[in-house]
Design an enzyme around this catalytic site. Structure first.
Site, PDB file in Angstrom:
ATOM      1  N   CYS A   1     -11.271  41.721 -30.157  1.00 50.14           N
ATOM      2  CA  CYS A   1     -11.322  42.789 -31.229  1.00 50.14           C
ATOM      3  C   CYS A   1      -9.837  42.884 -31.964  1.00 50.14           C
ATOM      4  O   CYS A   1      -9.724  43.980 -32.790  1.00 50.14           O
ATOM      5  CB  CYS A   1     -12.013  43.803 -30.915  1.00 50.14           C
ATOM      6  SG  CYS A   1     -10.853  45.256 -29.747  1.00 50.14           S
TER       7      CYS A   1
ATOM      8  N   HIS B   1       4.132  37.267   3.314  1.00 55.19           N
ATOM      9  CA  HIS B   1       4.749  36.213   4.728  1.00 55.19           C
ATOM     10  C   HIS B   1       4.776  36.215   5.231  1.00 55.19           C
ATOM     11  O   HIS B   1       4.180  37.397   6.356  1.00 55.19           O
ATOM     12  CB  HIS B   1       6.221  36.266   4.238  1.00 55.19           C
ATOM     13  CG  HIS B   1       7.371  35.122   4.700  1.00 55.19           C
ATOM     14  ND1 HIS B   1       7.004  34.416   4.590  1.00 55.19           N
ATOM     15  CD2 HIS B   1       8.194  35.333   5.606  1.00 55.19           C
ATOM     16  CE1 HIS B   1       7.582  33.891   4.963  1.00 55.19           C
ATOM     17  NE2 HIS B   1       8.241  34.101   5.833  1.00 55.19           N
TER      18      HIS B   1
ATOM     19  N   CYS C   1       3.260  29.403   4.401  1.00 51.51           N
ATOM     20  CA  CYS C   1       3.658  29.265   5.991  1.00 51.51           C
ATOM     21  C   CYS C   1       2.898  29.909   6.674  1.00 51.51           C
ATOM     22  O   CYS C   1       2.754  30.362   7.681  1.00 51.51           O
ATOM     23  CB  CYS C   1       4.565  30.960   5.615  1.00 51.51           C
ATOM     24  SG  CYS C   1       3.830  32.527   3.966  1.00 51.51           S
TER      25      CYS C   1
ATOM     26  N   CYS D   1       0.861  -0.882  -0.332  1.00 53.25           N
ATOM     27  CA  CYS D   1       0.451  -0.282   0.458  1.00 53.25           C
ATOM     28  C   CYS D   1       0.609   1.224  -0.231  1.00 53.25           C
ATOM     29  O   CYS D   1      -0.379   2.493  -0.391  1.00 53.25           O
ATOM     30  CB  CYS D   1      -0.567  -0.100   0.745  1.00 53.25           C
ATOM     31  SG  CYS D   1       0.058   0.397   2.888  1.00 53.25           S
TER      32      CYS D   1
ATOM     33  N   HIS E   1     -15.594  43.974 -24.007  1.00 59.68           N
ATOM     34  CA  HIS E   1     -15.484  43.269 -24.244  1.00 59.68           C
ATOM     35  C   HIS E   1     -13.886  42.954 -23.192  1.00 59.68           C
ATOM     36  O   HIS E   1     -13.304  43.487 -22.335  1.00 59.68           O
ATOM     37  CB  HIS E   1     -13.774  43.572 -25.419  1.00 59.68           C
ATOM     38  CG  HIS E   1     -14.532  44.212 -26.556  1.00 59.68           C
ATOM     39  ND1 HIS E   1     -13.808  44.211 -27.784  1.00 59.68           N
ATOM     40  CD2 HIS E   1     -16.172  43.783 -26.987  1.00 59.68           C
ATOM     41  CE1 HIS E   1     -14.338  44.201 -28.460  1.00 59.68           C
ATOM     42  NE2 HIS E   1     -15.617  44.425 -28.069  1.00 59.68           N
TER      43      HIS E   1
END
EC number: 3.4.19.12
Length: 780
Positions: A189, A734, A310, A44, A217
């Site tokens: 376009c 962080h 983190c 396994c 657009h």
């Protein structure tokens, strides 16, 4: 040597879908770097330590899996004439594992206690498959710097304008200015516009966004990011998110741009985000430039960053510093739970984390991590299994993108609360819970209503006041005045006016609303929200919140409750609980796309009520249904009607760890809706459920539960730890943790900085005030 088990067992190499735990044990952090190595089960592919803890033999006995591959790794002695070059996280590793390590392999039968011939024709392909397979943590690392993007309806339904070839000269600069980089081509376009100004100094005047706003657009591609392989940055301005265009080559060819001729010339958005994240760091040196002193020992073990993890490391360090978590999961004298798959068992993985952080077994200097100044840090523990387990099935935490540390805390609390706590072991989240009481008073008739809500944390909005330029020192425009914790708590508990109609006198003058503590927890978690909006984008700002180091009282924030002189408002009639409540955000997104309400509700109900994209795809495939515009009909599953105590649903909730009385209560409260029942159980962890059916004819009332927390005074608290964050967004930057620890040789507790795997004695604690995001206060 042969053995009967090798002859009788059918062995096959691992498939790409199988997890191969060949780095560390699934029940502790012993790894292939230990002197005895790691045993990988050849049936396994569970990893079990081969040393004194005997987790490999325990697995073999429980699962009757006797054959294992022992992997033992030792560091090669490398002599360098010069220091190695610094490797970016974006770069391909210049040094392979074969360059750094010697690896010894051996196959053994744990039941016969014999070593087998590793070249045996039956064993060799399995051993080769194990060694070539991605390890569990490597599979996670592969995803670490990738964003899991999808397409959207604006790409799928895009109608491109008449085809024309855009000459290379026209691709030279923005149509609205002279910028020649950060250029985005409108795929609809063919317009070329510069992008937004981005982190890292990339210029932009947002002309591509302006074009999208004016023309309607939505989809654009960043020209400099296009590769010959067909990858590129695709942005949908209507979704305001990055996307994938599966037909990018065809869409570009429409404008005469051939993928084979393209070369990537600019960093992608993901690369720029990673690069920026690497720049956010907390100082690891003193004011005079010396490196901070590394610390080692129990409770001083670092966690390796798995790539944007983190947020997980900082929250985990703060939680396991608390006695409730440490005592609950660090149990060196207790046997581990006997389970079939330890890697997917929450109790096992939290016990593994408790042992890893508090045993001191892994908190030791690593000579391979020495710096130019010969300061040795730890290697750090890789919490890959826990991260995968708590993120499994979650839309955000299952990814490797940076996440909100506070949201992770709430999610982890939910998982732990619903898990089993055997015997005398208590739920470690209980000391975090308390009751907040809300008081409403009509401004006309002065009648009142008190309601209570049990919770495990509070939000405080931090007042933002910019320092005028003349008062600032450096970048004055970016500086904010410090505020005190008391100011924030005063604002949280202050009375405010709300517009409501009084049920007693019918007045529309409104109500006075105030929230105070009915009880206090043993550990108070406070999330400081420091957000402002710049150009319609939420930005996190760094405001110092001044928190005293010494203990302080919260007595003044305790609610007095209903007073004898106050008259209560009459109870409002209960409204029938709807059988299905569509997710508000997803519903708004679908309606914003132009779909009628009935269709939106049907699609959300059919696809799990969470993902607008999945609901949209369902709608596209059911447009021709004859009843597509009929109201959603759930066959009389409304609240209070029908039999909500479906035995099958009760059994399903039981499999999640909830008792039958709790399951019945949750199903009754939510009209039999399974998904909402689970959420109800999360938010009512101490509700005993429906007990009247247990014992026919019994008229005994259900026992009333004790309210969370306690209202005894004095309520004195002291700051114990902080999760700090650097960055302009909670999804980038962080996270680190500052924790108050009693260090050896120190009379008073000291602040310790946990910066991923680096654990050092902190000197500049003023820094943490500016970047503090989540506070943990202990009642003393």
């Amino acid at each position: 040597m042969s053995c009967p088990h090798l002859e009788s067992l059918a062995l096959t190499p691992p498939t790409p879908a199988q997890s191969v735990y060949r780095e560390d044990c699934t029940q502790c952090f012993d790894s292939i770097d230990e002197p005895t190595g790691l045993d990988v089960c050849l049936q396994c592919f569970n990893g079990g330590c081969a040393g004194d803890r005997l987790h490999s033999k325990l697995h073999s006995a429980i699962r009757s899996h006797p054959l294992s591959l022992n992997i033992r790794r030792t560091r090669k002695v490398v002599v360098r004439d010069e220091p190695p070059p610094k490797i970016s996280k974006l770069a391909i590793a210049a040094e392979s594992e074969q360059d750094r390590y010697d690896t010894a392999l051996a196959v053994k039968c744990l039941e016969c206690n014999t070593e087998l011939d590793i070249t045996d024709v039956k064993l060799a392909p399995v051993v080769d498959g194990v060694m070539k397979a991605n390890t569990f943590s490597r599979k996670e690392e592969v995803k670490a710097w990738e964003q899991e993007l999808t397409s959207c309806e604006h790409i799928l339904l895009m109608q491109q304008h008449e085809s024309r070839k855009i000459e290379q000269g026209q691709l030279g600069h923005c149509s609205g200015c002279d910028l020649r980089e950060n250029l985005w081509l409108c795929l609809e376009c063919g317009n070329l516009g510069c992008g937004r100004r981005q982190l890292g100094g990339v210029d932009g005047n947002s002309h591509a966004l302006a074009h999208s706003t004016e023309s309607g657009h939505g989809v654009a591609v960043k020209l400099g990011s296009i590769t010959p392989e067909g990858t590129a940055d695709i942005y949908c301005y209507k979704c305001d998110d990055e996307r994938i265009d599966d037909n990018l080559g065809q869409h570009l060819a429409h404008w005469g741009i051939k993928l084979a001729e393209r070369q990537k010339t600019e960093k992608s958005l993901t690369e720029m985000q990673i690069e920026q994240n690497l720049k956010w760091d907390f100082s690891m040196t003193t004011e005079d430039g010396k490196e901070l002193k590394p610390l080692f020992g129990p409770g001083l073990t670092g966690l390796k960053n798995l790539g944007n993890s983190c947020y997980l490391a900082s929250i985990t360090q703060c939680l396991f510093d608390m006695p409730a978590f440490c005592d609950r999961y660090f149990r060196p004298n207790d046997d581990l739970p006997i389970v079939e798959d330890p890697a997917t068992d929450l109790e096992t993985q939290l016990r593994k984390m408790g042992d890893g952080l508090w045993s001191g077994r892994y908190s030791k200097p690593d000579a391979d991590l020495s710096t130019e100044t010969q300061v040795h840090h730890q290697k750090g523990l890789a919490p890959a299994m826990l991260k995968h387990l708590i993120g499994r099935g979650h839309e955000e935490f299952s990814t490797m993108r940076q996440q909100d540390a506070f949201e992770l805390l709430q999610h982890l609390f939910k998982l732990i609360t619903r898990s089993q706590h055997p015997g005398h072991l208590k739920d470690p989240t209980a000391p975090f819970r308390f009751v907040l009481e809300q008081r409403l008073q009509c401004l006309r008739c002065n009648k009142v209503r008190y309601t209570v809500n049990e919770q495990d944390s509070v939000f405080i909005d931090v007042p933002l006041e910019k320092i005028p330029a003349a008062e600032g020192v450096e970048d004055a425009a970016e500086q904010y005045r410090p505020v005190t914790l008391k100011q924030c708590l005063d604002n949280l508990t202050a009375a405010e006016k709300v517009d409501l109609t009084c049920a007693a006198c019918g007045s529309t003058d409104g109500f006075s609303k105030q929230s105070l503590f009915k009880t206090f927890p043993e550990i108070l978690v406070v999330n400081a929200r420091k957000m402002t909006v710049v150009n319609w984008v939420p930005i996190k700002v760094d405001v110092p919140v001044l928190v005293p180091d010494e203990p302080f009282l919260l007595d003044g924030y305790l609610s007095k409750g209903l007073q004898p002189s106050e008259e209560e408002l009459p109870e409002e009639p209960e409204t029938q609980t709807p059988a299905f409540v569509p997710d508000a955000t997803a519903l708004a997104q679908l309606e914003g796309m132009g779909f009628p309400l009935n269709r939106c509700e049907k699609a959300l109900h059919a696809t799990g009520n969470s993902d607008a994209n999945a609901a949209m795809e369902w709608l596209f495939s059911h447009m021709e249904d004859p009843d597509i515009d009929a109201p959603l009909n759930l066959g009389g599953q409304g609240g209070g009607s029908g039999d909500t105590a479906d035995p099958e649903k009760i059994e399903m909730l039981g499999a999640m760890g909830f008792g039958a009385p709790q399951a019945k209560r949750a199903l009754k409260e939510t009209g039999g809706d399974m998904e909402r029942a689970v959420e109800w159980l999360f938010s009512h962890p101490d509700d005993q459920g429906i007990l009247e059916e247990e014992g026919a004819g019994s008229n005994e009332p259900a026992p009333s539960k004790e309210p969370a927390g306690r209202a005894t005074l004095p309520a004195q608290f002291q700051l114990q730890s902080i999760v700090c964050h650097k960055g302009t967004s909670i999804h980038a930057g962080h996270y680190v943790a500052f924790i108050r620890k009693q260090l050896e040789g120190h009379q008073a507790p000291s602040w310790v900085l946990f910066n991923d795997e680096k654990v050092v004695e902190a000197t500049d604690i003023d820094e943490m005030r500016k970047f503090a995001y989540v506070y943990f206060f202990k009642r003393v």
